[in-house]
Every structure is written in structure tokens, then in C-alpha cells.
Design a protein around this motif. Sequence first.
Motif, short mmCIF file in Angstrom:
data_model
loop_
_atom_site.label_atom_id
_atom_site.label_comp_id
_atom_site.label_asym_id
_atom_site.label_seq_id
_atom_site.Cartn_x
_atom_site.Cartn_y
_atom_site.Cartn_z
N ALA A 177 1.78 9.12 -6.16
CA ALA A 177 2.38 10.62 -5.84
C ALA A 177 3.42 11.00 -7.09
O ALA A 177 2.92 12.17 -7.58
N GLN A 178 3.93 10.33 -7.60
CA GLN A 178 5.06 10.50 -8.66
C GLN A 178 4.09 10.72 -9.85
O GLN A 178 4.33 11.67 -10.69
N ILE A 179 3.15 9.76 -10.17
CA ILE A 179 2.39 9.85 -11.21
C ILE A 179 1.58 11.26 -11.33
O ILE A 179 1.23 12.09 -12.31
N LEU A 180 1.17 11.87 -9.99
CA LEU A 180 0.20 13.22 -10.00
C LEU A 180 1.21 14.29 -9.91
O LEU A 180 0.83 15.53 -9.62
N GLY A 181 2.57 13.90 -9.52
CA GLY A 181 3.41 15.08 -9.72
C GLY A 181 3.63 15.82 -8.24
O GLY A 181 3.98 17.05 -8.19
N LEU A 182 3.37 14.87 -7.18
CA LEU A 182 3.26 15.53 -6.04
C LEU A 182 4.50 15.47 -5.25
O LEU A 182 4.92 16.22 -4.18
N GLY A 183 5.35 14.30 -5.60
CA GLY A 183 6.81 14.25 -4.88
C GLY A 183 6.71 13.13 -4.06
O GLY A 183 6.12 12.11 -4.14
N ALA B 104 0.78 -1.18 0.03
CA ALA B 104 0.10 -0.01 -0.12
C ALA B 104 0.90 1.54 0.10
O ALA B 104 0.62 2.19 -0.69
N GLY B 105 1.86 1.29 0.80
CA GLY B 105 2.73 2.46 0.91
C GLY B 105 3.41 2.72 -0.34
O GLY B 105 3.76 3.77 -0.80
N GLU B 106 4.03 1.71 -1.00
CA GLU B 106 4.59 1.88 -2.22
C GLU B 106 3.62 2.32 -3.38
O GLU B 106 4.18 3.06 -4.09
N ALA B 107 2.49 1.89 -3.28
CA ALA B 107 1.47 2.51 -4.07
C ALA B 107 1.33 3.94 -3.80
O ALA B 107 1.06 4.76 -4.97
N PHE B 108 1.14 4.02 -2.59
CA PHE B 108 0.99 5.76 -2.45
C PHE B 108 2.52 6.57 -2.96
O PHE B 108 2.02 7.51 -3.52
N ARG C 237 -7.56 20.70 -9.18
CA ARG C 237 -8.78 19.90 -8.66
C ARG C 237 -8.84 18.57 -9.28
O ARG C 237 -9.51 17.72 -8.54
N ARG C 238 -8.48 17.98 -10.47
CA ARG C 238 -8.54 16.94 -10.97
C ARG C 238 -7.51 16.11 -10.10
O ARG C 238 -7.67 15.02 -9.83
N ILE C 239 -6.24 16.56 -9.76
CA ILE C 239 -5.37 15.94 -9.07
C ILE C 239 -5.97 15.65 -7.74
O ILE C 239 -5.79 14.45 -7.16
N ALA C 240 -6.61 16.50 -7.04
CA ALA C 240 -7.41 16.24 -5.91
C ALA C 240 -8.37 15.05 -5.83
O ALA C 240 -8.33 14.30 -5.16
N ASP C 241 -9.02 15.08 -6.96
CA ASP C 241 -9.96 13.90 -7.09
C ASP C 241 -9.26 12.64 -7.27
O ASP C 241 -9.84 11.71 -6.95
N LEU C 242 -8.32 12.61 -8.18
CA LEU C 242 -7.57 11.54 -8.42
C LEU C 242 -6.92 10.99 -7.05
O LEU C 242 -7.32 9.78 -6.56
N ALA C 243 -6.53 11.94 -6.32
CA ALA C 243 -5.83 11.52 -4.87
C ALA C 243 -6.73 10.84 -4.04
O ALA C 243 -6.73 9.79 -3.50
N ALA C 244 -8.00 11.44 -3.82
CA ALA C 244 -9.01 11.19 -3.11
C ALA C 244 -9.75 9.94 -3.43
O ALA C 244 -9.91 9.06 -2.64
N SER C 245 -9.76 9.64 -4.58
CA SER C 245 -10.47 8.37 -5.09
C SER C 245 -9.45 7.29 -5.03
O SER C 245 -9.92 6.20 -4.54
N PHE C 246 -8.16 7.36 -5.29
CA PHE C 246 -7.16 6.43 -5.09
C PHE C 246 -7.04 6.07 -3.42
O PHE C 246 -7.45 5.02 -3.26
N GLN C 247 -7.05 7.16 -2.54
CA GLN C 247 -6.99 6.87 -1.16
C GLN C 247 -8.11 6.13 -0.55
O GLN C 247 -7.72 4.96 0.04
#
Length: 354
Positions: free
Chosen positions: A179-185, A171-175, A247-257
Motif C-alpha cells: 500500500a505504501q509502494i502504491l501510495g495508498l496509505g 501477509a498483513g505486513e506485505a499488504f 488503472r495501473r494501481i488497481a491492476d497492481l493491487a488486484a494482482s498482488f492480492q
Amino acid sequence: MSDSASHSKELLLAIESSCDETAAAVIDSNRRILSSVISTQHELHERFGGVVPEIASRAHVERILPVIDETLRQAGVTLQQIGAVAVATQPGLVGSLLVGLTAAKTLACVLDVPLLAIDHIAAHLYACRIAAGRDVFPAVGLVVSGGHSNLYDCASPVDFELLGSTIDDAAGEAFDKVAQILGLGYPGGPLIEQAARDGDPAAIPFPRAFLNEDRLEFSFSGLKTAVKYAAHGTPGARALPPELTPRRIADLAASFQTAVVDVLVGKTEQALRQTGRARLLVGGGVAANAVLRGRLEDMATRRRIELHIAARELCTDNAAMGALGWELWERGRFSPLDLDVTPGLVRKRSSASS
């Protein structure tokens, strides 16, 4: 090493170097943490988007002695007051584990005190015992971290059986990867959680592998790929994905989480049903996630399960959870000086010592 030495001085020095944190702690017989020092390597691995084993090993070599020295200083004790040395020997990166083990062997030999081999995963669950201040076994144990997504039947602090684990990404590896896919770091866990606060958890119907199957296994690789396609498009598709706005990044992050949490909570509830246990222990870096903690609390209340989640400061890798060494010390489960590391995951019934 003489057994008498193990009871003449009532302080345990624990060492942790299984991945990219160099850590040490001093713990007394009441499981009271006198000091805990962690030297993280995030800045060394950030540009690679994950831990580079060779870099981690070299950093451990540079940091292990200063970390131990600072731990003793903060506890206000000397090496001569240490009665045993505990060290994580499995699982983890082989080079990283060897640095900690070499330091622990040297200290145990020079001080003539017992050497105690700690299972890193069992220690994550023992962090729940530290917070509770009392015995919390037997229980079902869930460990969710950068390298592990495992469910255990824990008969005692030193006797546990693997019920199921991930067949691919943890799970942590997927996070981290999402995060890399979404450009978050990096590291991904806190960054995904932060981005998800402004998103819609139902915006994208991501897959939830094995959720409705009987087997106690996890799989997050397909979910990671689904996020990639949703963010950057499916190879060969004519239609472009929506623009990757905040907004799209936030939706992707929330849906993934939410998809990850749904699976973790669902499979944990399944493990509780299968084992009949009425107590649940949760540890590991992902256990710091507020959404996961809240959902586990809701599930525990609904099922009338006694829930213990590791304190947030003990979720990520640390040596304080090496207080598990006291369980081995009190049982006389000492390790020889020719002890070796076991990098891989032990999948059969196991003891918390190597």
C-alpha cells in the motif's frame, strides 16, 4: 489467589494490548460478549507506514485505564463482579504487552481473582468458537495478520502445534508495505482491497512463493519486491515501467492480492491434507479480506471441509477473543503474579497459556 473466588463471580474481564490496539471486554461463561471496547492507534502510526513500538507503548499507558473503565460501564458491571482477569501475554511488542499485563496483574491482585495468560494467536482462532456458539475443535487453524501468517494443528482450544509460518514478511505486513509502494496509505489491507476492486487480478504474473512445495511455509518479501519493481521500475533497467495511473494501481493491487490469496489458500489446503482434519478455523486481520474469505469458502465446499472464519469485527485485534480465558479458567490453568510476557512466536507444540 483463592480458587473459590474464580467461581463465585461468573464474569471474565479480558485485556488486549499486544500491538497498537488497547482493548478490553467483559464476557460471561456462555462466551457472550457483554461489552468490547477498542482504542486504535492508526492515526499515531499512519505517517510512519507501520507501527512504531515506542509510540504504541506510550499510547497504551494513556489509554488502558479509560478503556477498562468504559468496558465495565458499557457492560453495566463493577469490578467487584469480575471473577477472573485474562490478558494477552504473547506474542507481540514487549512494551505494549507489559502495559496490559501490569494492569491485569494489579486488578487480579486487588480483586483477589485468578490471572489468566492468553496467547494472542490462539485467541484469534478462538474468535471462530465465539461466532459458532459451540465447540469447533479439533481443527486446522490459519492466522493471517499484520505480524503473523501461521498454520496450526489445533487439538483443542488450549493445545495447538505450529505447522508452518512465514520466513519473512507476514501477509498483513506485505499488504501494508505494498500500500505504501502504491501510495495508498495505512493500514494497507482495506486500502489494497478497495483499489483491487477496479483492477485485473491477472494483469501482472506476480510470484507465489512455495506454492508448489511440500513445506508449510510462507514468504511474501519477494512478492512485495516484485510489486515495487513493477510499480517503479527495476534498478539499472533502461526501460521505464508503465505510468502509475489509477488503472495501473488497481491492476497492481488486484494482482498482488490474488497472489497472496492463492498462496494462503493453497498452503491451507495442503495443511488440511497433511493433518487429515475436516475442520478449518481462520482468524486475524487479513481474514477480513472478502476475496480471501470467498476463496476459502470455495475450497471448503470443494473439499467438504467445515469452515469457520472469525466475524469481521473479531478479525482485527480485540479483547473479546480473550473469551479463550474461559477455557483456561474452567481447566484451572491460572497464572502466578510473577508472570512475564513472551514477545516472540512460540514455534513448538504449545498451550494457550504462558
